[in-house]
Write an enzyme that holds these catalytic residues in place. Sequence first.
Site, PDB file in Angstrom:
ATOM      1  N   ASP A 190     -88.995 -43.224-170.186  1.00  0.00           N
ATOM      2  CA  ASP A 190     -88.003 -42.664-169.282  1.00  0.00           C
ATOM      3  C   ASP A 190     -88.794 -41.959-168.166  1.00  0.00           C
ATOM      4  OD1 ASP A 190     -85.499 -41.584-168.326  1.00  0.00           O
ATOM      5  OD2 ASP A 190     -86.055 -39.707-169.304  1.00  0.00           O
ATOM      6  N   ASP A 231     -87.382 -38.884-165.676  1.00  0.00           N
ATOM      7  CA  ASP A 231     -87.073 -37.443-165.609  1.00  0.00           C
ATOM      8  C   ASP A 231     -87.248 -36.787-166.972  1.00  0.00           C
ATOM      9  OD1 ASP A 231     -86.082 -36.480-162.944  1.00  0.00           O
ATOM     10  OD2 ASP A 231     -84.767 -38.208-163.158  1.00  0.00           O
ATOM     11  N   ASP A 251     -86.526 -38.008-173.453  1.00  0.00           N
ATOM     12  CA  ASP A 251     -86.366 -36.557-173.604  1.00  0.00           C
ATOM     13  C   ASP A 251     -84.914 -36.113-173.702  1.00  0.00           C
ATOM     14  OD1 ASP A 251     -85.750 -34.860-170.643  1.00  0.00           O
ATOM     15  OD2 ASP A 251     -85.874 -37.047-170.727  1.00  0.00           O
TER      16      ASP A 251
END
Length: 245
Positions: free
Chosen positions: A24, A26, A185
């Site tokens: 991922d 961000d 995250d």
Amino acid sequence: MTITSADGTCSLLQLAPLEAVLFDVDGTLCDTDPLHYYAFREMLQEIGFNGGVPITEEYFVVNIAGKHNEDIASILFPNDHERGVKFLEDKEAMFRRIVKEKIEPVKGLYKLKKWIEDHGLKRAAVTNAPKENAELMISLLGLSDFFEAVILGSDCEHAKPFPDPYLKALELLKVSKEHTCIFEDSVSGIKAGVAAGVKTFGLTTRNPAELLMEAKPSLLIKDYEDSKLWSVLDELDNKAKAKTG
């Protein structure tokens, strides 16, 4: 030593030989959630959202973090989606202005990058972020040449938390889900990875561990210097060497 997943049911050593790593962007490559939170809080307060009371970090984590902008627009402006879409465009422009000066890689990112390169693994970035954001962050981090592909949620029929973006990454890289791992995250991202049938490592960059565990990651780590991660990678190395030896 046997290394098992967070729920103790599935050995991470089944990843060997590892073929690919998916990231991922961000909160996974860079710690940008505080910047997104700041932009949302300021701009929502300006338009009198929630009676002018600033949104809390908890509200941000539950309703915004990791989600696709189309979904965020529906959450924030359920009765005026068009207004929500325009608001999100303005918010992303604000984010791009501030991220240029404040971007920070997640701790240990470049150590893991070298390990991946040394092992000749395939890699892709898979994100719900808008294209301009993703390309800017990857460029600022010096990773434009590192990734073989960047898959956007908006390019798929369904964005995360659906598995579509990760399934598309597997297809593009021509790798198997059994020998690929994901770093995420957010709850949304971990759910997408798990739904794609790929072992997913959750980073507790900003989101609470107990919240991330609800999405059933294979392992939770603090960052890319976490000893738990390197224990897994060392064991995968040993298993791969044993197979070839």
